[in-house]
Scaffold this motif. Structure first.
Motif, PDB file in Angstrom:
ATOM      1  N   THR A 161      -0.450  -5.393  10.357  1.00  0.00           N
ATOM      2  CA  THR A 161      -1.410  -5.857   9.422  1.00  0.00           C
ATOM      3  C   THR A 161      -0.835  -7.491   9.157  1.00  0.00           C
ATOM      4  OG1 THR A 161      -1.583  -3.948   8.341  1.00  0.00           O
ATOM      5  CG2 THR A 161      -2.352  -5.742   7.090  1.00  0.00           C
ATOM      6  N   SER A 162      -1.729  -8.485   9.409  1.00  0.00           N
ATOM      7  CA  SER A 162      -1.628  -9.810   9.029  1.00  0.00           C
ATOM      8  C   SER A 162      -3.133 -10.368   9.058  1.00  0.00           C
ATOM      9  CB  SER A 162      -0.615 -10.566   9.959  1.00  0.00           C
ATOM     10  OG  SER A 162      -1.131 -10.702  11.148  1.00  0.00           O
ATOM     11  N   THR A 163      -3.032 -11.480   8.614  1.00  0.00           N
ATOM     12  CA  THR A 163      -4.382 -12.118   8.512  1.00  0.00           C
ATOM     13  C   THR A 163      -4.723 -12.608  10.048  1.00  0.00           C
ATOM     14  OG1 THR A 163      -3.864 -13.051   6.226  1.00  0.00           O
ATOM     15  CG2 THR A 163      -5.705 -14.307   7.567  1.00  0.00           C
ATOM     16  N   GLN A 164      -3.821 -13.112  10.469  1.00  0.00           N
ATOM     17  CA  GLN A 164      -3.836 -13.641  11.974  1.00  0.00           C
ATOM     18  C   GLN A 164      -4.484 -12.360  12.767  1.00  0.00           C
ATOM     19  OE1 GLN A 164      -1.215 -14.673  10.306  1.00  0.00           O
ATOM     20  NE2 GLN A 164      -2.353 -16.617   9.958  1.00  0.00           N
ATOM     21  N   LEU A 165      -3.640 -11.368  13.037  1.00  0.00           N
ATOM     22  CA  LEU A 165      -4.048 -10.050  13.599  1.00  0.00           C
ATOM     23  C   LEU A 165      -5.357  -9.514  13.569  1.00  0.00           C
ATOM     24  CD1 LEU A 165      -0.649  -8.355  14.198  1.00  0.00           C
ATOM     25  CD2 LEU A 165      -1.435 -10.069  15.663  1.00  0.00           C
ATOM     26  N   GLN A 166      -5.713  -9.256  12.258  1.00  0.00           N
ATOM     27  CA  GLN A 166      -6.899  -8.665  11.736  1.00  0.00           C
ATOM     28  C   GLN A 166      -8.137  -9.406  12.293  1.00  0.00           C
ATOM     29  OE1 GLN A 166      -4.149  -7.354  10.259  1.00  0.00           O
ATOM     30  NE2 GLN A 166      -4.602  -5.739  11.705  1.00  0.00           N
ATOM     31  N   SER A 167      -7.819 -10.778  12.469  1.00  0.00           N
ATOM     32  CA  SER A 167      -8.996 -11.848  12.630  1.00  0.00           C
ATOM     33  C   SER A 167      -9.437 -11.928  14.214  1.00  0.00           C
ATOM     34  CB  SER A 167      -8.834 -13.150  12.089  1.00  0.00           C
ATOM     35  OG  SER A 167      -7.319 -13.750  12.608  1.00  0.00           O
ATOM     36  N   LEU A 168      -8.495 -11.192  15.135  1.00  0.00           N
ATOM     37  CA  LEU A 168      -8.695 -11.298  16.483  1.00  0.00           C
ATOM     38  C   LEU A 168      -9.826 -10.582  16.971  1.00  0.00           C
ATOM     39  CD1 LEU A 168      -4.929 -11.212  17.512  1.00  0.00           C
ATOM     40  CD2 LEU A 168      -6.203 -13.364  17.442  1.00  0.00           C
ATOM     41  N   ASP A 169     -10.096 -10.797  18.143  1.00  0.00           N
ATOM     42  CA  ASP A 169     -11.482 -10.142  18.762  1.00  0.00           C
ATOM     43  C   ASP A 169     -10.744  -8.794  19.422  1.00  0.00           C
ATOM     44  OD1 ASP A 169     -13.106  -9.463  21.171  1.00  0.00           O
ATOM     45  OD2 ASP A 169     -14.504 -10.606  19.765  1.00  0.00           O
ATOM     46  N   ALA A 170     -11.512  -7.783  19.239  1.00  0.00           N
ATOM     47  CA  ALA A 170     -11.069  -6.513  19.624  1.00  0.00           C
ATOM     48  C   ALA A 170     -10.570  -6.500  21.208  1.00  0.00           C
ATOM     49  CB  ALA A 170     -12.110  -5.507  19.344  1.00  0.00           C
ATOM     50  N   SER A 171     -11.357  -7.377  22.007  1.00  0.00           N
ATOM     51  CA  SER A 171     -11.078  -7.419  23.257  1.00  0.00           C
ATOM     52  C   SER A 171      -9.609  -7.763  23.723  1.00  0.00           C
ATOM     53  CB  SER A 171     -11.927  -8.511  24.163  1.00  0.00           C
ATOM     54  OG  SER A 171     -11.886  -9.755  23.443  1.00  0.00           O
ATOM     55  N   SER A 172      -8.751  -8.403  22.662  1.00  0.00           N
ATOM     56  CA  SER A 172      -7.447  -8.503  22.870  1.00  0.00           C
ATOM     57  C   SER A 172      -6.640  -7.408  23.077  1.00  0.00           C
ATOM     58  CB  SER A 172      -6.797  -9.468  21.725  1.00  0.00           C
ATOM     59  OG  SER A 172      -7.587 -10.803  21.245  1.00  0.00           O
ATOM     60  N   PHE A 173      -7.187  -6.154  22.936  1.00  0.00           N
ATOM     61  CA  PHE A 173      -6.466  -5.157  22.948  1.00  0.00           C
ATOM     62  C   PHE A 173      -6.988  -3.984  23.591  1.00  0.00           C
ATOM     63  CE2 PHE A 173      -6.126  -6.862  18.432  1.00  0.00           C
ATOM     64  CZ  PHE A 173      -4.688  -7.320  18.612  1.00  0.00           C
ATOM     65  N   LEU A 174      -7.883  -4.198  24.556  1.00  0.00           N
ATOM     66  CA  LEU A 174      -8.740  -3.685  25.540  1.00  0.00           C
ATOM     67  C   LEU A 174      -7.527  -2.709  26.494  1.00  0.00           C
ATOM     68  CD1 LEU A 174     -11.994  -4.869  26.374  1.00  0.00           C
ATOM     69  CD2 LEU A 174     -11.837  -3.001  24.918  1.00  0.00           C
ATOM     70  N   GLY A 175      -7.831  -1.727  26.774  1.00  0.00           N
ATOM     71  CA  GLY A 175      -6.723  -0.988  27.800  1.00  0.00           C
ATOM     72  C   GLY A 175      -5.384  -0.739  27.121  1.00  0.00           C
TER      73      GLY A 175
END
Length: 554
Positions: free
Chosen positions: A458-472
């Motif tokens: 949990t952090s402001t930066q990570l939760q604001s990222l696009d979900a595609s950053s974690f695909l696969g």
């Protein structure tokens, strides 16, 4: 001294043919002293006009800057300014104006000529006669075409970049072979020049900066470039050069920038680059055919700020000695510019850098930029924990390799990071909680690492990222949708009902079938990088599933 009357009249005739939408030249009237007019410098001794400063300033707002640009045509009355030594008409709007033949006669007595960033057209004649012992010429960003002009040996710097000059450069570089030239800066970037780069550099011993990027040069890098012992900046990016880096370049010990990106160069990175080119700040070899290991000798480059080895065929591990790259270990200093010195002053360096997925040109703030890009190679092994010592680094890209293991636990120490791309590797484990300490992070890509698991910290930066950053991956939690993870693959076939104890042989046979099927593509896998990556990732999945079945039932 008051201005000379004949020169005053010449200036007024010159003004008549100009378009001046912002009335910059309003003071140019019959009633005034021309030595007090805007843009005019007269000799304190004789009163003759010696300098003409009519380049438009870029300090104003964009709208005001556009209005301040002069246009129209050039009046030959300038030839009456017999003592003129400095002429600046840069950054105006002489729209599609053909440079008249008489204009080039002015250059005989000038020590500074700048007509850059206009839309002047035509051919540039040979300029063999220049009486001033040190001349700077800037003809960049126009529409000049044709062959390069032969130059007077008194020219110290010339910029012909961003034009449509074409043909070979042999006649330009190799004429008067026995007459040493005074040239220190040569910029021919972004033209249509072609052919091989001639091997006659020994007659240019004073060269400090060379820019040949964005042309159509072919052949090898000539070995005589190694005779340029004063060279500080060498840009050969985006041509069709082949062969290896010549060993003679080890003699260019003053080099601050080496940009050989986007060519067809091959072979290994010479280890001497680390020891002999110890002043390097920028080293970019991207998009070539280099292979072999990344030499650990590069770690001694204590001034290195930009390292781009992406899109090659490097193998082996990332050197663990990267923590010796002192400039990347420290935070930014107060000097924003990287420059190289000449007898006519300092010239600011510029370079193209991939930052946050975009190609950005840096110049004025280049000293603030610190990046490492090793993406799209065949690098293997783990990410060395020493990477986290690079606390001044803003961009880190290790994507599209064969890296294994975990993301370094101490990645949160890299407090300057704005962009991290570790996608398309074989990484595993959880995202270190310390990553939430990266308060400047605006782009993180961990996609297609199927063994990365757990909840996204949990952090402001990570939760604001696009979900595609974690695909696969096998990650879950925001910014992914609730109660789902990032894996887009279907569930295991033939799954046994809860409480069963029999082996599901159909499931096992499917997995074994895939395994044996892969044998049919082993040959292309050996020679195709993209197939090879898919193969290893797929094989890793199979072994993981098989181990899970065996441990569960046996």
């Amino acid at each position: 001294m008051s201005c000379i009357q004949i020169e005053k009249q010449a200036l007024l005739r010159f003004k008549q043919d100009l378009k001046d939408p912002s009335n910059r030249l309003a003071a140019w009237t019959n009633d005034g002293d021309c030595c007090k007019w805007d843009g005019i410098v007269c000799s304190d001794v004789t009163g003759h006009v010696i300098q003409l400063h009519l380049g438009s300033s870029q300090d104003a707002s964009r709208a005001a800057h556009e209005r301040s640009k002069l246009g129209g045509k050039l009046n030959p009355s300038l030839l009456d300014l017999k003592y003129l030594t400095y002429l600046d008409l840069s950054n105006n709007k002489f729209k599609e104006t053909q440079i008249p033949t008489w204009f080039w006669n002015l250059s005989s007595y000038l020590y500074y000529l700048n007509i850059s960033r206009n839309q002047f057209q035509g051919h540039i004649p040979d300029l063999p006669t220049m009486t001033n012992p040190s001349v700077v010429i800037d003809l960049s960003s126009n529409n000049f075409r044709g062959l390069l002009p032969r130059l007077s040996s008194n020219v110290t710097a010339i910029d012909l970049s961003n034009n449509s000059m074409s043909g070979s450069i042999s006649h330009f570089l190799c004429y008067k072979v026995n007459e040493p030239m005074k040239l220190e800066v040569l910029n021919l970037g972004n033209n249509l020049l072609s052919g091989e780069i001639p091997d006659c550099w020994k007659k240019w011993p004073r060269l400090v900066g060379i820019k040949f990027c964005d042309n159509n040069f072919s052949g090898k890098i000539p070995s005589s470039i190694g005779s340029l012992t004063s060279l500080q900046s060498l840009h050969l990016r985006k041509n069709s050069l082949v062969g290896e880096v010549p060993s003679s370049i080890k003699n260019c010990r003053e080099l601050l920038t080496v940009d050989f990106g986007a060519n067809r160069l091959s072979g290994h990175i010479p280890p001497w680059m680390g020891g002999r080119l110890s002043k390097l700040i920028i080293l970019t070899l991207h998009t070539n055919k280099f292979n072999g290991n990344i030499p650990k000798e590069l770690c001694v480059l204590s001034s290195l700020q930009i390292l781009d080895l992406s899109h090659n065929n490097f193998t082996g591990n990332i050197p663990s000695c990267v923590n010796n790259l002192s400039a990347m270990v420290s935070r930014n200093n107060s000097d924003n510019k990287i420059f190289y010195r000449t007898s006519k002053g300092s010239f600011f360096e510029d370079i193209l850098v991939v930052m946050k997925g975009r190609v950005v040109e840096y110049s004025n703030t280049l000293k603030l930029v610190k990046t490492v890009d090793l993406s799209d190679n065949n690098l293997s092994g783990e990410i060395p924990k020493e990477v986290t010592s690079l606390v001044g680094l803003q961009s880190l890209n290790f994507s599209h390799n064969l890296l294994v293991g975990r993301i370094p636990d101490n990645i949160g120490a890299m407090v300057s990071l704005e962009c991290v791309d570790l996608s398309t590797n074989l990484l595993s484990g959880k995202i270190p909680p310390a990553i939430s300490h990266l308060t400047f992070l605006s782009q993180l890509n961990l996609s297609y690492n199927k063994r990365i698991t757990g909840k996204i910290p949990t952090s402001t930066q990570l939760q604001s990222l696009d979900a595609s950053s974690f695909l696969g991956t096998e990650l879950f939690g925001p910014p992914l949708s609730e109660n789902s993870n990032a894996v887009t693959f279907s569930s295991s076939a033939g799954e046994k009902e809860e409480g069963g104890h029999d082996v599901d042989w159909s499931y096992l046979s499917i997995e074994l079938g895939f395994s044996f099927g892969l044998l049919g593509v082993l040959v292309p896998v050996l020679f195709c990088k993209s197939w090879r990556f898919v193969y290893f990732q797929f094989l890793d999945d199979i072994l993981h599933n098989l181990c899970g079945i065996i441990s569960k039932y046996f």
